[in-house]
Design a protein around this motif. Structure first.
Motif, PDB file in Angstrom:
ATOM      1  N   SER A  60       0.870  -1.176   0.000  1.00 63.21           N
ATOM      2  CA  SER A  60       0.000   0.000   0.000  1.00 63.21           C
ATOM      3  C   SER A  60       0.909   1.228   0.000  1.00 63.21           C
ATOM      4  O   SER A  60       1.232   1.783   1.058  1.00 63.21           O
ATOM      5  N   PRO A  61       1.374   1.644  -1.195  1.00 58.53           N
ATOM      6  CA  PRO A  61       2.363   2.727  -1.264  1.00 58.53           C
ATOM      7  C   PRO A  61       1.875   4.011  -0.600  1.00 58.53           C
ATOM      8  O   PRO A  61       0.706   4.382  -0.709  1.00 58.53           O
ATOM      9  N   ASP A  62       2.797   4.648   0.080  1.00 62.10           N
ATOM     10  CA  ASP A  62       2.515   5.944   0.716  1.00 62.10           C
ATOM     11  C   ASP A  62       3.703   6.861   0.444  1.00 62.10           C
ATOM     12  O   ASP A  62       4.741   6.714   1.084  1.00 62.10           O
ATOM     13  N   PRO A  63       3.581   7.791  -0.550  1.00 60.61           N
ATOM     14  CA  PRO A  63       2.371   8.187  -1.269  1.00 60.61           C
ATOM     15  C   PRO A  63       1.988   7.205  -2.383  1.00 60.61           C
ATOM     16  O   PRO A  63       2.782   6.354  -2.766  1.00 60.61           O
ATOM     17  N   ARG A  64       0.785   7.408  -2.881  1.00 61.41           N
ATOM     18  CA  ARG A  64       0.182   6.536  -3.902  1.00 61.41           C
ATOM     19  C   ARG A  64       0.014   7.313  -5.196  1.00 61.41           C
ATOM     20  O   ARG A  64      -0.388   8.472  -5.198  1.00 61.41           O
ATOM     21  N   GLY A  65       0.317   6.657  -6.307  1.00 62.34           N
ATOM     22  CA  GLY A  65       0.115   7.283  -7.609  1.00 62.34           C
ATOM     23  C   GLY A  65      -1.311   7.079  -8.095  1.00 62.34           C
ATOM     24  O   GLY A  65      -1.799   5.941  -8.139  1.00 62.34           O
ATOM     25  N   VAL A  66      -1.989   8.151  -8.446  1.00 58.37           N
ATOM     26  CA  VAL A  66      -3.385   8.065  -8.896  1.00 58.37           C
ATOM     27  C   VAL A  66      -3.611   8.987 -10.089  1.00 58.37           C
ATOM     28  O   VAL A  66      -2.910   9.979 -10.282  1.00 58.37           O
ATOM     29  N   LEU A  67      -4.625   8.629 -10.862  1.00 52.89           N
ATOM     30  CA  LEU A  67      -5.098   9.485 -11.943  1.00 52.89           C
ATOM     31  C   LEU A  67      -6.574   9.739 -11.725  1.00 52.89           C
ATOM     32  O   LEU A  67      -7.382   8.812 -11.712  1.00 52.89           O
ATOM     33  N   ARG A  68      -6.923  11.007 -11.513  1.00 53.51           N
ATOM     34  CA  ARG A  68      -8.323  11.389 -11.347  1.00 53.51           C
ATOM     35  C   ARG A  68      -8.938  11.632 -12.715  1.00 53.51           C
ATOM     36  O   ARG A  68      -8.263  12.055 -13.667  1.00 53.51           O
ATOM     37  N   ILE A  69     -10.224  11.389 -12.803  1.00 55.45           N
ATOM     38  CA  ILE A  69     -10.929  11.614 -14.049  1.00 55.45           C
ATOM     39  C   ILE A  69     -10.848  13.101 -14.419  1.00 55.45           C
ATOM     40  O   ILE A  69     -11.091  13.976 -13.592  1.00 55.45           O
ATOM     41  N   GLY A  70     -10.485  13.366 -15.658  1.00 56.48           N
ATOM     42  CA  GLY A  70     -10.349  14.733 -16.144  1.00 56.48           C
ATOM     43  C   GLY A  70      -8.956  15.302 -16.015  1.00 56.48           C
ATOM     44  O   GLY A  70      -8.695  16.407 -16.505  1.00 56.48           O
ATOM     45  N   GLU A  71      -8.024  14.559 -15.385  1.00 58.73           N
ATOM     46  CA  GLU A  71      -6.676  15.077 -15.170  1.00 58.73           C
ATOM     47  C   GLU A  71      -5.631  14.450 -16.095  1.00 58.73           C
ATOM     48  O   GLU A  71      -4.442  14.748 -15.978  1.00 58.73           O
ATOM     49  N   LEU A  72      -6.057  13.587 -17.002  1.00 57.24           N
ATOM     50  CA  LEU A  72      -5.123  12.968 -17.940  1.00 57.24           C
ATOM     51  C   LEU A  72      -4.576  14.014 -18.906  1.00 57.24           C
ATOM     52  O   LEU A  72      -5.327  14.810 -19.471  1.00 57.24           O
ATOM     53  N   ARG A  73      -3.259  14.007 -19.073  1.00 50.91           N
ATOM     54  CA  ARG A  73      -2.615  14.908 -20.029  1.00 50.91           C
ATOM     55  C   ARG A  73      -2.308  14.131 -21.305  1.00 50.91           C
ATOM     56  O   ARG A  73      -1.562  13.150 -21.270  1.00 50.91           O
ATOM     57  N   VAL A  74      -2.868  14.578 -22.400  1.00 47.18           N
ATOM     58  CA  VAL A  74      -2.634  13.926 -23.691  1.00 47.18           C
ATOM     59  C   VAL A  74      -1.946  14.936 -24.601  1.00 47.18           C
ATOM     60  O   VAL A  74      -2.526  15.961 -24.963  1.00 47.18           O
ATOM     61  N   THR A  75      -0.696  14.673 -24.937  1.00 52.99           N
ATOM     62  CA  THR A  75       0.049  15.588 -25.786  1.00 52.99           C
ATOM     63  C   THR A  75      -0.535  15.594 -27.194  1.00 52.99           C
ATOM     64  O   THR A  75      -1.263  14.671 -27.605  1.00 52.99           O
ATOM     65  N   ARG A  76      -0.187  16.613 -27.940  1.00 52.59           N
ATOM     66  CA  ARG A  76      -0.668  16.705 -29.321  1.00 52.59           C
ATOM     67  C   ARG A  76      -0.189  15.514 -30.142  1.00 52.59           C
ATOM     68  O   ARG A  76      -0.944  14.950 -30.943  1.00 52.59           O
ATOM     69  N   SER A  77       1.067  15.119 -29.928  1.00 52.06           N
ATOM     70  CA  SER A  77       1.595  13.997 -30.704  1.00 52.06           C
ATOM     71  C   SER A  77       0.885  12.690 -30.348  1.00 52.06           C
ATOM     72  O   SER A  77       0.602  11.865 -31.236  1.00 52.06           O
ATOM     73  N   LEU A  78       0.583  12.480 -29.061  1.00 49.49           N
ATOM     74  CA  LEU A  78      -0.134  11.278 -28.670  1.00 49.49           C
ATOM     75  C   LEU A  78      -1.552  11.293 -29.211  1.00 49.49           C
ATOM     76  O   LEU A  78      -2.053  10.261 -29.690  1.00 49.49           O
ATOM     77  N   ARG A  79      -2.209  12.443 -29.174  1.00 52.18           N
ATOM     78  CA  ARG A  79      -3.563  12.549 -29.700  1.00 52.18           C
ATOM     79  C   ARG A  79      -3.594  12.180 -31.179  1.00 52.18           C
ATOM     80  O   ARG A  79      -4.530  11.517 -31.650  1.00 52.18           O
ATOM     81  N   LYS A  80      -2.557  12.556 -31.912  1.00 49.68           N
ATOM     82  CA  LYS A  80      -2.493  12.220 -33.335  1.00 49.68           C
ATOM     83  C   LYS A  80      -2.294  10.729 -33.560  1.00 49.68           C
ATOM     84  O   LYS A  80      -2.671  10.193 -34.604  1.00 49.68           O
ATOM     85  N   MET A  81      -1.691  10.050 -32.567  1.00 50.97           N
ATOM     86  CA  MET A  81      -1.437   8.621 -32.708  1.00 50.97           C
ATOM     87  C   MET A  81      -2.676   7.773 -32.440  1.00 50.97           C
ATOM     88  O   MET A  81      -2.775   6.627 -32.926  1.00 50.97           O
ATOM     89  N   LEU A  82      -3.625   8.277 -31.692  1.00 46.67           N
ATOM     90  CA  LEU A  82      -4.754   7.466 -31.247  1.00 46.67           C
ATOM     91  C   LEU A  82      -5.540   6.814 -32.389  1.00 46.67           C
ATOM     92  O   LEU A  82      -5.915   5.631 -32.279  1.00 46.67           O
ATOM     93  N   PRO A  83      -5.807   7.527 -33.501  1.00 49.94           N
ATOM     94  CA  PRO A  83      -6.578   6.880 -34.575  1.00 49.94           C
ATOM     95  C   PRO A  83      -5.863   5.703 -35.228  1.00 49.94           C
ATOM     96  O   PRO A  83      -6.493   4.943 -35.976  1.00 49.94           O
TER      97      PRO A  83
END
Length: 224
Positions: A60-83
């Motif tokens: 049970s890591p302390d601190p813990r790594g989490v991703l909250r909904i709406g906080e994801l960072r998607v770079t322009r280059s990654l967004r172009k790769m998704l399709p």
């Protein structure tokens, strides 16, 4: 909808664990009921021996790594790769776990016993894979445990550029689809790679608060 298993007889109470201590127990088993209860308490298994060898440690890591909904960072280059990817859910769960367990990977920790345990958890309806395909070939993905509004990520892999990142984007978008902001993606530890995607760190008490709210939510549509 999967049905919760009978309660486990193992104790995962974190109230007695000192702050900053990641390893909170050793032993127990990898039955479905044990794993289910552990995730509901904010604990996950990983062997403490070399490359994840026994005995099983509970973390049970302390601190813990989490991703909250709406906080994801998607770079322009990654967004172009998704399709370029075709995303699927739970069509190749075992293959995803086996790719994550590849013995040639540095830092490997997924043993055959762990593979078998999560396959049983998948068959019970609690473990899932998010897959990135190209030309009919599995090129990346991740797997983890979904309980209520929690998705506890276990591992990811890629055989094509940005495939694992793309799978994470698809997971986030899947969880965000119903607009419930308390859904939570747990990534265990924040790494520099994950930090670039918007993963933050929270204390164990704060994680348990977030977890409690997430567990009150229904499973997202693909697994409900």
């Amino acid at each position: 909808m999967p049905q919760p298993p009978d309660p486990s007889h193992w104790d995962f109470d974190l109230d007695r664990v000192p702050p900053g201590e990641d390893l909170v127990g050793v032993g127990a088993d990898l039955r479905v009921a044990t794993l289910y209860q552990a995730y509901c308490e904010g604990v996950f298994p990983m062997g403490v021996g070399e490359h994840g060898a026994p005995p099983i440690g509970w973390w049970s890591p302390d601190p813990r790594g989490v991703l909250r909904i709406g906080e994801l960072r998607v770079t322009r280059s990654l967004r172009k790769m998704l399709p370029r990817f075709d995303f699927r859910v739970d069509t190749a769960f075992l293959e995803v776990v086996q790719a994550c367990a590849d013995p040639s990977r540095p830092g490997r920790w997924i043993t055959p016993e762990v593979v078998e345990a999560y396959l049983r958890l998948h068959e019970a309806g609690w473990a899932h894979s998010i897959e990135a395909w190209q030309g009919g070939r599995l090129v990346g993905g991740l797997y983890g445990v979904a309980i209520g509004g929690l998705f506890a990520g276990e591992s990811m892999f890629h055989h094509a550029r940005d495939a694992s990142k793309a799978a994470l984007v698809h997971l986030h978008d899947l969880l965000a689809a119903d607009g419930l902001p308390d859904r939570l993606i747990d990534v265990q530890w924040r790494t520099p790679h994950l930090a670039s995607l918007g993963i933050t760190e929270v204390s164990r008490p704060r994680y348990r608060e977030l977890l409690g709210r997430a567990l009150e939510l229904p499973l997202p549509d693909p697994w409900n």
